[in-house]
Design a protein around this motif. Structure first.
Motif, mmCIF file in Angstrom:
data_model
loop_
_atom_site.group_PDB
_atom_site.id
_atom_site.type_symbol
_atom_site.label_atom_id
_atom_site.label_comp_id
_atom_site.label_asym_id
_atom_site.label_seq_id
_atom_site.Cartn_x
_atom_site.Cartn_y
_atom_site.Cartn_z
ATOM 1 N N LYS A 1 0.822 -1.210 0.000
ATOM 2 C CA LYS A 1 0.000 0.000 0.000
ATOM 3 C C LYS A 1 0.858 1.263 0.000
ATOM 4 O O LYS A 1 0.518 2.248 -0.659
ATOM 5 C CB LYS A 1 -0.928 0.005 1.223
ATOM 6 N N ASN A 2 1.954 1.218 0.747
ATOM 7 C CA ASN A 2 2.786 2.423 0.898
ATOM 8 C C ASN A 2 4.257 2.202 0.591
ATOM 9 O O ASN A 2 5.066 3.115 0.785
ATOM 10 C CB ASN A 2 2.661 2.952 2.343
ATOM 11 N N GLY A 3 4.619 1.016 0.098
ATOM 12 C CA GLY A 3 6.017 0.728 -0.160
ATOM 13 C C GLY A 3 6.737 0.339 1.121
ATOM 14 O O GLY A 3 6.144 0.266 2.202
ATOM 15 N N GLY A 4 8.025 0.073 1.008
ATOM 16 C CA GLY A 4 8.790 -0.313 2.187
ATOM 17 C C GLY A 4 10.077 -1.009 1.800
ATOM 18 O O GLY A 4 10.518 -0.945 0.649
ATOM 19 N N LYS A 5 10.680 -1.681 2.769
ATOM 20 C CA LYS A 5 11.951 -2.360 2.549
ATOM 21 C C LYS A 5 11.926 -3.762 3.142
ATOM 22 O O LYS A 5 11.356 -3.986 4.209
ATOM 23 C CB LYS A 5 13.108 -1.567 3.165
ATOM 24 N N ILE A 6 12.550 -4.670 2.413
ATOM 25 C CA ILE A 6 12.751 -6.044 2.877
ATOM 26 C C ILE A 6 14.242 -6.328 2.796
ATOM 27 O O ILE A 6 14.887 -6.000 1.791
ATOM 28 C CB ILE A 6 11.986 -7.058 2.007
ATOM 29 N N LEU A 7 14.790 -6.924 3.841
ATOM 30 C CA LEU A 7 16.198 -7.318 3.808
ATOM 31 C C LEU A 7 16.325 -8.759 4.287
ATOM 32 O O LEU A 7 15.816 -9.121 5.347
ATOM 33 C CB LEU A 7 17.054 -6.398 4.678
ATOM 34 N N ASN A 8 17.003 -9.564 3.472
ATOM 35 C CA ASN A 8 17.235 -10.964 3.793
ATOM 36 C C ASN A 8 18.718 -11.191 4.064
ATOM 37 O O ASN A 8 19.567 -10.726 3.305
ATOM 38 C CB ASN A 8 16.791 -11.860 2.635
ATOM 39 N N VAL A 9 19.003 -11.923 5.126
ATOM 40 C CA VAL A 9 20.386 -12.269 5.437
ATOM 41 C C VAL A 9 20.692 -13.653 4.863
ATOM 42 O O VAL A 9 20.117 -14.660 5.305
ATOM 43 C CB VAL A 9 20.647 -12.241 6.950
ATOM 44 N N ALA A 10 21.556 -13.678 3.871
ATOM 45 C CA ALA A 10 22.014 -14.939 3.284
ATOM 46 C C ALA A 10 23.378 -15.265 3.878
ATOM 47 O O ALA A 10 23.579 -15.162 5.081
ATOM 48 C CB ALA A 10 22.058 -14.825 1.763
ATOM 49 N N SER A 11 24.331 -15.635 3.044
ATOM 50 C CA SER A 11 25.665 -15.982 3.525
ATOM 51 C C SER A 11 26.591 -16.180 2.337
ATOM 52 O O SER A 11 26.150 -16.587 1.257
ATOM 53 C CB SER A 11 25.615 -17.270 4.354
ATOM 54 N N THR A 12 27.875 -15.934 2.548
ATOM 55 C CA THR A 12 28.840 -16.267 1.499
ATOM 56 C C THR A 12 28.872 -17.775 1.256
ATOM 57 O O THR A 12 29.322 -18.224 0.206
ATOM 58 C CB THR A 12 30.251 -15.771 1.866
ATOM 59 N N ALA A 13 28.347 -18.554 2.209
ATOM 60 C CA ALA A 13 28.245 -20.003 2.017
ATOM 61 C C ALA A 13 27.286 -20.361 0.887
ATOM 62 O O ALA A 13 27.338 -21.475 0.354
ATOM 63 C CB ALA A 13 27.811 -20.679 3.307
ATOM 64 N N GLY A 14 26.396 -19.435 0.533
ATOM 65 C CA GLY A 14 25.469 -19.675 -0.565
ATOM 66 C C GLY A 14 26.028 -19.298 -1.928
ATOM 67 O O GLY A 14 25.337 -19.388 -2.934
ATOM 68 N N MET A 15 27.298 -18.898 -1.949
ATOM 69 C CA MET A 15 27.906 -18.418 -3.189
ATOM 70 C C MET A 15 29.013 -19.320 -3.725
ATOM 71 O O MET A 15 29.322 -19.285 -4.909
ATOM 72 C CB MET A 15 28.492 -17.017 -2.953
ATOM 73 N N THR A 16 29.625 -20.089 -2.853
ATOM 74 C CA THR A 16 30.764 -20.920 -3.238
ATOM 75 C C THR A 16 30.615 -22.309 -2.632
ATOM 76 O O THR A 16 29.857 -22.505 -1.677
ATOM 77 C CB THR A 16 32.085 -20.298 -2.734
ATOM 78 N N LYS B 1 11.628 -2.086 -1.853
ATOM 79 C CA LYS B 1 13.013 -2.410 -2.173
ATOM 80 C C LYS B 1 13.425 -3.666 -1.415
ATOM 81 O O LYS B 1 13.148 -3.788 -0.216
ATOM 82 C CB LYS B 1 13.940 -1.239 -1.817
ATOM 83 N N VAL B 2 14.095 -4.577 -2.119
ATOM 84 C CA VAL B 2 14.523 -5.838 -1.527
ATOM 85 C C VAL B 2 16.046 -5.886 -1.514
ATOM 86 O O VAL B 2 16.693 -5.757 -2.552
ATOM 87 C CB VAL B 2 13.963 -7.049 -2.291
ATOM 88 N N TYR B 3 16.599 -6.082 -0.325
ATOM 89 C CA TYR B 3 18.042 -6.146 -0.143
ATOM 90 C C TYR B 3 18.444 -7.553 0.292
ATOM 91 O O TYR B 3 17.666 -8.268 0.943
ATOM 92 C CB TYR B 3 18.502 -5.164 0.937
ATOM 93 N N CYS B 4 19.667 -7.925 -0.053
ATOM 94 C CA CYS B 4 20.217 -9.193 0.395
ATOM 95 C C CYS B 4 21.657 -8.966 0.820
ATOM 96 O O CYS B 4 22.437 -8.358 0.081
ATOM 97 C CB CYS B 4 20.156 -10.229 -0.729
ATOM 98 N N VAL B 5 21.990 -9.420 2.017
ATOM 99 C CA VAL B 5 23.378 -9.329 2.474
ATOM 100 C C VAL B 5 23.913 -10.733 2.722
ATOM 101 O O VAL B 5 23.192 -11.608 3.223
ATOM 102 C CB VAL B 5 23.525 -8.466 3.745
#
Length: 235
Positions: A128-143, A175-179
């Motif tokens: 309705k008004n927008g917002g932010k989502i942030l998910n914590v992943a890991s470098t373990a998900g990359m290699t 906005k969706v962020y991933c760290v």
């Protein structure tokens, strides 16, 4: 009045994020979701409660089917959901020949399915008004991470979900962020690397500071990326 929903606040990165958010005052309401009530109450004692409404919601993310009713209750209490932080995580590191279906299911319920449902249910109100989502992943998900099959594959899924939803939710102003943190001195890291000295690696507060910067009102251009947070360790 802005509301932030955050998981994993009983310890580690999530705890540090909750404390920083309470001092920043960008969000008037903070809803902490998790199963360890006493740990979350201990976190609440560290927070600056002046002018804030902090609430604790009991849920075990092994049971993601319970999430919709809790998110609905959070919305009814505060009238908005403006930010969602998926920080809670789980691991039981095992090799392929040791990994069971139960191990995979437990890991994915907590690391993938629960964040998915938390995002879906929060977006019902957030759009309705927008917002932010942030998910914590890991470098373990990359290699490749031999012996960490369930954990590393679940974090790869978090990265992919985040990138997909960046485009899908942009029409709502969300906005969706991933760290992806590297080695960080958390309880989860202790299970992955039990013999590691936690004093020699990145600390939870260092990751928390990056997270809080990303969800601040000023940040507007780093969504859609897998943001690696890694500290160079000097020997």
């Amino acid at each position: 009045m802005k509301t932030c929903v955050v998981t994993g606040t009983g310890s580690g990165i999530g705890q540090e994020v909750a404390v920083l958010l309470s001092h920043a005052k960008e969000y008037n309401n903070i809803a902490m979701l998790g199963r360890n009530i006493e740990a979350m109450r201990a976190t609440e004692k560290l927070m600056d409660k002046m002018g804030m409404d902090i609430s604790i919601w009991n849920i075990d993310f092994q049971y993601p089917e319970e999430i919709p009713s809790i998110i609905e209750a959070v919305y009814e209490k505060y009238g908005s959901i403006d930010c969602l932080l998926n920080i809670a995580g789980y691991t039981d590191p095992q090799s392929l020949l040791q990994t069971t279906l139960d191990n995979m299911e437990m890991t994915y319920k907590i690391n993938v399915f629960s964040p998915f449902i938390l995002m879906r249910e929060s977006v019902r109100y957030m759009k309705k008004n927008g917002g932010k989502i942030l998910n914590v992943a890991s470098t373990a998900g990359m290699t490749p991470r031999p012996g960490w099959l369930s954990y590393s594959s679940s974090k790869a899924s978090v990265i992919s979900m985040s990138q997909t939803l960046t485009d899908e939710l942009s029409e709502y102003g969300i906005k969706v962020y991933c760290v992806s943190p590297g080695r960080c001195a958390t309880k989860l890291r202790k299970r992955l690397a039990p013999n590691e000295d936690p004093r020699t690696i990145m600390q939870p507060i260092e990751v928390a500071e990056v997270i809080c910067d990303l969800i601040s009102d000023e940040e507007c251009c780093l969504d859609g990326q897998n943001i690696i947070i890694r500290k160079q360790i000097r020997k």
